[in-house]
Scaffold this motif. Structure first.
Motif, PDB file in Angstrom:
ATOM      1  N   THR A  59      12.755  33.642-105.617  1.00 43.95           N
ATOM      2  CA  THR A  59      12.263  32.574-106.498  1.00 43.95           C
ATOM      3  C   THR A  59      12.146  31.255-105.751  1.00 43.95           C
ATOM      4  O   THR A  59      11.170  30.508-105.915  1.00 43.95           O
ATOM      5  N   MET A  60      13.141  30.971-104.918  1.00 41.93           N
ATOM      6  CA  MET A  60      13.113  29.708-104.171  1.00 41.93           C
ATOM      7  C   MET A  60      11.972  29.679-103.164  1.00 41.93           C
ATOM      8  O   MET A  60      11.356  28.635-102.943  1.00 41.93           O
ATOM      9  N   LEU A  61      11.698  30.802-102.538  1.00 43.32           N
ATOM     10  CA  LEU A  61      10.565  30.867-101.608  1.00 43.32           C
ATOM     11  C   LEU A  61       9.257  30.607-102.346  1.00 43.32           C
ATOM     12  O   LEU A  61       8.375  29.906-101.843  1.00 43.32           O
ATOM     13  N   GLU A  62       9.147  31.153-103.557  1.00 42.99           N
ATOM     14  CA  GLU A  62       7.939  30.940-104.348  1.00 42.99           C
ATOM     15  C   GLU A  62       7.825  29.477-104.799  1.00 42.99           C
ATOM     16  O   GLU A  62       6.738  28.891-104.779  1.00 42.99           O
ATOM     17  N   GLU A  63       8.968  28.901-105.192  1.00 39.79           N
ATOM     18  CA  GLU A  63       8.947  27.511-105.668  1.00 39.79           C
ATOM     19  C   GLU A  63       8.599  26.538-104.556  1.00 39.79           C
ATOM     20  O   GLU A  63       7.883  25.554-104.773  1.00 39.79           O
ATOM     21  N   THR A  64       9.121  26.779-103.361  1.00 36.82           N
ATOM     22  CA  THR A  64       8.883  25.849-102.249  1.00 36.82           C
ATOM     23  C   THR A  64       7.611  26.167-101.482  1.00 36.82           C
ATOM     24  O   THR A  64       7.113  25.321-100.726  1.00 36.82           O
ATOM     25  N   GLY A  65       7.076  27.375-101.655  1.00 34.69           N
ATOM     26  CA  GLY A  65       5.857  27.756-100.942  1.00 34.69           C
ATOM     27  C   GLY A  65       6.096  28.188 -99.513  1.00 34.69           C
ATOM     28  O   GLY A  65       5.134  28.347 -98.745  1.00 34.69           O
ATOM     29  N   LEU A  66       7.361  28.404 -99.115  1.00 37.90           N
ATOM     30  CA  LEU A  66       7.665  28.801 -97.744  1.00 37.90           C
ATOM     31  C   LEU A  66       7.548  30.320 -97.603  1.00 37.90           C
ATOM     32  O   LEU A  66       8.086  31.073 -98.428  1.00 37.90           O
TER      33      LEU A  66
END
Length: 705
Positions: free
Chosen positions: A560-567
């Motif tokens: 989820t964090m990768l998706e939120e930050t776009g990394l």
């Protein structure tokens, strides 16, 4: 002065009459030196134009001699427009021989626009049939400014004296009023005329007269004072006043006293009411913390007369929050009243039971042997667990108690209460329904730990955490390959708290999940920001703990964090210590496998210091291993670190993993690691950990050696 050959003579005013050429040149040169170096500004006017000015004149005005003598600067340029007509009139009178000399003041503009006040002494002389005006100019700006300020000061004094709502007065050496403003009439009921015929003594109430006379005599000795007394007005009413007295001087000699009196009658009455409320808890009617501390302070003052030490018991109810939340605050308040009553019933009349806040209580034993205080703590633990009947409910609680004894002359109120509080927290953490006696070891080891645990709960919300980033460098090319995100805690009171102090506590208390999520999200967002700014992409390395890996939703959280930050996942690397692998749980294993499946790389941190099995390295296909800094440090000392480091590099390469060396600090270490074909390195040799905005990525990639 005479010369036998030429009869040379110098008049008293320095004008040469007869001289030979040599001496004439000498005296002309001396005359020029004296005039040009004079601290007084001098000028000569030929008509309305300057024909001569000395150096001091240039210094004062800021203009050069050339500007004056070529006519670029005239009297119109120098003098203030409002003063120019007067100046011209003075010059005209001297030119027309109506005035021999003059002395007047004017305002002059310097070249930089600054305004000066000057005094001009002008006269005239006739030379070769031509009338010349000459004179001196003195800068009197400081004097004029001082006079203006003095006048303003006098005006301010008069305004403050007669318009001030407070009573302001002056007295002579006998205490007789010599001046009184309208505020004195309002305060005393007497007119100014009546006051100027009397001394202050008849106004003062009898019980305050000695104090007032003492301060009056101190004022006559040069000592100022501020004190409170009461007076009787002309109508017989009593008023409380605050008086400030100080000496009245003239020519450096004390000639009387000044006084300022403020009516504080309403304040005193209000204070009396507040004192009845301020020292007691409004709910339980027990002494509050302020009164408790005051009584403890009095105990310390009488410590020499007591046979035994003072003791403080600090209590916190263990289940009160549950009662408040489930049954409501109204019932909780009633419950606290009954608790207060039960505590009071179980102490001596000489003891003090106080309520500090919420469900926190304290008990002061002013003169108690240690076994008596401990016996009381045991008794309170017992009586508080007995059921309470509150508004039809039968409630049970227990108490965590801390006991502290006075340490002697160096003890103070705050320290003793803090010790009891620290012991109580230890009880609450490790026992409940029990008591703990304070010791220094408890304070040093446990109190700090408990304080950190308490403060960690709000650290993320209060934005007290920051991330610093340390570069990881390709040892072959010198290029930036990764950044390791390192958390920093800047506590507003404790200052910088080392990660080694608070990370273990966060893991024990379970707060590592919230902190770890913040670190992961912040680091990923920062890496994406750098990429969006156009810098060549590199990995972001984030440390994770066993607790995070064993959380059932950890992998989903990371995704989820990768998706939120776009990394992209390939630019994230997770570091774990060898000790994580010793947990050997299925959840942990599943998390590692699933993280790898997302495309995230995994590395082993501090490799070589734990007990990692080679089978783990093969089983989880770690991407990189980090050589612990202790082995790198031994390289410079020519210890076994060289052999161990070389072995780790060789082993990792054979298992298909890259190697990072931590803690590189000098060229000797770097040279050895390059020779052993270590892939990457980090340490102060390249850069210490820095906030993101202090990294200059424009310089990367580059060679560091």
């Amino acid at each position: 002065m005479k010369n036998k050959a030429t009869q040379t003579e110098i008049t008293p005013i320095g004008i040469l009459k007869e001289t030979d050429a040599a001496e004439n040149f000498f005296y002309q040169e001396m005359f020029e030196i004296v005039i040009q170096n004079s601290p007084v500004s001098m000028y000569i006017l030929d008509g309305w134009a300057f024909s001569f000015i000395n150096q001091q004149f240039c210094t004062v005005t800021g203009y050069s001699k050339e500007e004056f003598q070529t006519g670029r600067v005239t009297i119109e340029d120098l003098f203030h427009p409002d003063d120019l007509p007067m100046v011209k009139e003075r010059i005209k009178k001297r030119i027309e021989n109506h005035e021999g000399s003059s002395r007047y003041r004017s305002r002059v503009y310097k070249k930089n626009g600054e305004l000066l006040h000057v005094e001009i002494h002008g006269t005239k002389m006739e030379r070769n049939g031509k009338m010349l005006l000459f004179g001196t100019v003195f800068d009197v700006t400081a004097e004029v400014t001082a006079n203006v300020r003095l006048q303003e000061s006098k005006e301010r004094y008069t305004s403050l004296f007669y318009n001030n709502p407070d009573a302001i007065f002056t007295m002579d050496l006998e205490g007789v009023f010599t001046d009184a403003n309208p505020g004195c009439e309002e305060l005393t009921g007497y007119s100014s005329e009546e006051l100027l015929e009397m001394s202050f003594a008849p106004l003062i109430v009898s019980e305050d007269l000695a104090t007032t006379l003492n301060h009056f005599h101190e004022a006559l000795q040069g000592i100022s004072a501020n004190y409170e007394i009461a007076i009787n007005r002309r109508d017989g009413k009593r008023r409380n006043i605050e008086v400030t007295s100080f000496p009245m001087k003239h020519g450096g000699e004390i000639i009387g006293a000044y006084g300022i009196a403020k009516d504080i009658t309403d304040k005193v009455e209000h204070q009396k009411i507040m004192e009845e409320l301020i020292f007691f808890d409004s709910l339980t009617k027990l002494p509050n913390r302020k009164l408790f501390e005051d009584r403890l302070k009095q105990v310390f003052k009488q410590a020499e007369a007591n046979e035994n030490q003072a003791a403080v018991l600090f209590l916190d109810l263990d289940r009160f929050k549950y009662i408040n939340d489930s049954l409501g605050h109204h019932l909780g308040d009633e419950f606290l009243k009954i608790v207060a009553q039960r505590l009071t019933e179980n102490v001596r009349k000489t003891d003090t039971v106080g309520r500090f806040a919420g469900d926190e209580f304290a008990i002061l034993l002013p003169n108690s042997e240690k076994h008596e205080a401990i016996a009381l703590a045991k008794r309170l633990n017992k009586v508080l667990v007995e059921p309470f009947e509150v508004m039809g409910h039968s409630l049970s609680v227990s108490a965590s108690i801390g006991v502290a004894f006075s340490g002697g002359a160096e003890e103070n109120v705050d320290s003793l209460i803090k010790k009891a509080d620290t012991a109580m927290y230890y009880t609450k953490k490790y026992g409940k329904n029990n008591f703990t006696v304070y010791s220094e070891e408890l304070d040093l080891k446990t109190a700090y730990k408990l304080a950190l645990e308490k403060e960690l709960k709000s650290a993320v919300a209060n934005q007290e955490f920051t991330l610093h980033y340390q570069p990881i460098i390709d040892l072959k090319t010198g290029a930036l390959r990764a950044m390791e995100a390192l958390i920093r805690w800047n506590h507003p009171e404790l200052g910088q708290v080392p990660p080694d102090n608070f990370i273990p506590i966060s893991e024990e208390s379970g707060q590592i999940m919230a902190i770890g999520n913040w670190v992961l999200h912040t680091a990923c967002a920062q890496n994406k920001t750098w990429q969006d700014l156009g810098y060549p992409p590199f990995k972001m390395c984030v440390n994770i703990s066993a607790i995070q890996l064993q959380h059932p939703n950890f992998v989903e959280t990371v995704q989820t964090m990768l998706e939120e930050t776009g990394l992209e996942a390939k630019w994230l690397e997770m570091e774990m210590t060898e000790s994580v692998l010793m947990e050997n749980t299925q959840t942990l294993k599943d998390s590692l496998i699933n993280l790898k499946a997302l495309g995230i790389s995994i590395s082993i941190d501090d490799f070589g210091t734990g007990y990692t099995s080679l089978s783990y390295l093969r089983q989880f296909s770690f991407d990189r291993v980090k050589i612990d800094r202790s082995f790198v440090d031994d390289i410079s000392k020519d210890l076994n670190g060289k052999t161990i480091t070389s072995t780790i590099i060789s082993l990792a390469h054979k298992l298909g993993m890259q190697v990072i060396a931590e803690g590189i600090e000098d060229e000797l270490q770097l040279a050895f690691l390059i020779e052993e074909k270590c892939d990457e390195g980090q340490g102060y040799y390249f850069s210490r950990p820095l906030p993101a905005d202090e990294h200059d990525l424009c310089k990367l990639p580059k060679k560091y050696w």
